[in-house]
Write a protein that holds these residues in place. Structure first.
Motif, PDB file in Angstrom:
ATOM      1  N   HIS A 106       0.904  -1.321  -0.042  1.00 23.39           N
ATOM      2  CA  HIS A 106       0.135  -0.184  -0.156  1.00 23.39           C
ATOM      3  C   HIS A 106       0.923   1.258   0.041  1.00 23.39           C
ATOM      4  O   HIS A 106       0.578   2.127  -0.708  1.00 23.39           O
ATOM      5  N   GLU A 107       2.190   1.346   0.709  1.00 26.08           N
ATOM      6  CA  GLU A 107       2.819   2.437   0.869  1.00 26.08           C
ATOM      7  C   GLU A 107       3.280   2.597  -0.621  1.00 26.08           C
ATOM      8  O   GLU A 107       3.676   3.662  -1.118  1.00 26.08           O
ATOM      9  N   LEU A 108       4.038   1.352  -1.264  1.00 26.00           N
ATOM     10  CA  LEU A 108       4.341   1.444  -2.752  1.00 26.00           C
ATOM     11  C   LEU A 108       3.190   2.300  -3.612  1.00 26.00           C
ATOM     12  O   LEU A 108       3.540   3.057  -4.480  1.00 26.00           O
ATOM     13  N   THR A 109       2.118   1.859  -3.156  1.00 26.27           N
ATOM     14  CA  THR A 109       0.903   2.212  -4.348  1.00 26.27           C
ATOM     15  C   THR A 109       0.753   3.911  -4.045  1.00 26.27           C
ATOM     16  O   THR A 109       0.524   4.769  -4.824  1.00 26.27           O
ATOM     17  N   VAL A 110       1.014   4.309  -2.838  1.00 24.25           N
ATOM     18  CA  VAL A 110       0.801   5.756  -2.490  1.00 24.25           C
ATOM     19  C   VAL A 110       1.984   6.520  -3.126  1.00 24.25           C
ATOM     20  O   VAL A 110       1.836   7.473  -3.705  1.00 24.25           O
ATOM     21  N   LEU A 111       3.139   5.997  -2.925  1.00 24.48           N
ATOM     22  CA  LEU A 111       4.212   6.582  -3.675  1.00 24.48           C
ATOM     23  C   LEU A 111       4.169   6.578  -5.182  1.00 24.48           C
ATOM     24  O   LEU A 111       4.387   7.789  -5.727  1.00 24.48           O
ATOM     25  N   LEU A 112       3.738   5.796  -5.708  1.00 24.36           N
ATOM     26  CA  LEU A 112       3.349   5.648  -7.253  1.00 24.36           C
ATOM     27  C   LEU A 112       2.506   6.542  -7.616  1.00 24.36           C
ATOM     28  O   LEU A 112       2.550   7.407  -8.518  1.00 24.36           O
ATOM     29  N   ALA A 113       1.244   6.819  -6.813  1.00 27.88           N
ATOM     30  CA  ALA A 113       0.052   7.780  -7.100  1.00 27.88           C
ATOM     31  C   ALA A 113       0.917   9.206  -6.991  1.00 27.88           C
ATOM     32  O   ALA A 113       0.569   9.913  -7.726  1.00 27.88           O
ATOM     33  N   ALA A 114       1.556   9.446  -5.800  1.00 32.73           N
ATOM     34  CA  ALA A 114       2.349  10.564  -5.807  1.00 32.73           C
ATOM     35  C   ALA A 114       3.211  11.161  -6.979  1.00 32.73           C
ATOM     36  O   ALA A 114       3.390  11.965  -7.618  1.00 32.73           O
ATOM     37  N   THR A 115       3.802   9.905  -7.452  1.00 30.64           N
ATOM     38  CA  THR A 115       4.839  10.108  -8.603  1.00 30.64           C
ATOM     39  C   THR A 115       4.079  10.645  -9.911  1.00 30.64           C
ATOM     40  O   THR A 115       4.398  11.508 -10.694  1.00 30.64           O
ATOM     41  N   VAL A 116       2.764   9.817 -10.029  1.00 31.26           N
ATOM     42  CA  VAL A 116       1.957  10.522 -11.197  1.00 31.26           C
ATOM     43  C   VAL A 116       1.628  11.585 -11.100  1.00 31.26           C
ATOM     44  O   VAL A 116       1.638  12.596 -12.121  1.00 31.26           O
ATOM     45  N   ARG A 117       1.046  12.241  -9.800  1.00 26.54           N
ATOM     46  CA  ARG A 117       0.488  13.470  -9.601  1.00 26.54           C
ATOM     47  C   ARG A 117       1.819  14.551 -10.004  1.00 26.54           C
ATOM     48  O   ARG A 117       1.508  15.405 -10.498  1.00 26.54           O
ATOM     49  N   THR A 118       2.924  13.945  -9.553  1.00 24.93           N
ATOM     50  CA  THR A 118       4.175  15.022  -9.956  1.00 24.93           C
ATOM     51  C   THR A 118       4.427  15.149 -11.104  1.00 24.93           C
ATOM     52  O   THR A 118       4.697  16.105 -11.690  1.00 24.93           O
TER      53      THR A 118
END
Length: 127
Positions: A106-118
């Protein structure tokens, strides 16, 4: 289905068999080594291809979204495995490891979502 479109679980099942259980840690270590070698062998040109393909911030976005979707699907699958282990009162060490994996997933999916937003934010700021 190409390997890039399958989840890791589907790829492992296709490669190593879905229902096979290993009772010996030596066999497990050999399987893990073989999985690692198979993935790394298939990714020999990955860095060069990724560098060529990901030439700007928006070019990065689809690949990260794809990975996030596959990771999320795999994490949800592992949540089911965890629920089954809890319901069957399997070994506490196993349950603890599954909890760790699910939490990290779940932490990884949050980090990946933040990357997409970036990628979107950086693109917008660069206009």
């Amino acid at each position: 289905m190409p390997l890039a479109r399958r989840s890791l679980i589907e790829a492992a099942a296709a490669r190593f068999g879905r229902r096979r259980a290993y009772t010996d840690t030596t066999m497990v270590d050999a399987l893990l080594t073989e999985q690692t070698e198979t993935v790394y062998t298939g990714a020999v040109d990955h860095a060069a291809l990724a560098t060529e393909k990901n030439s700007d911030v928006l070019a990065v976005q689809p690949g990260v979204l794809d990975v996030r979707g596959r990771v999320l699907a795999d994490v949800l699958y592992l949540e089911g495995v965890l629920a089954g282990a809890r319901n069957r009162r399997l070994a506490p060490d196993l349950i603890e490891r599954l909890e760790d994996v699910v939490d990290h997933g779940h932490e990884l999916t949050v980090l990946l979502a933040a990357t997409v937003r970036t990628t979107a934010a950086v693109h917008t700021a660069g206009r």
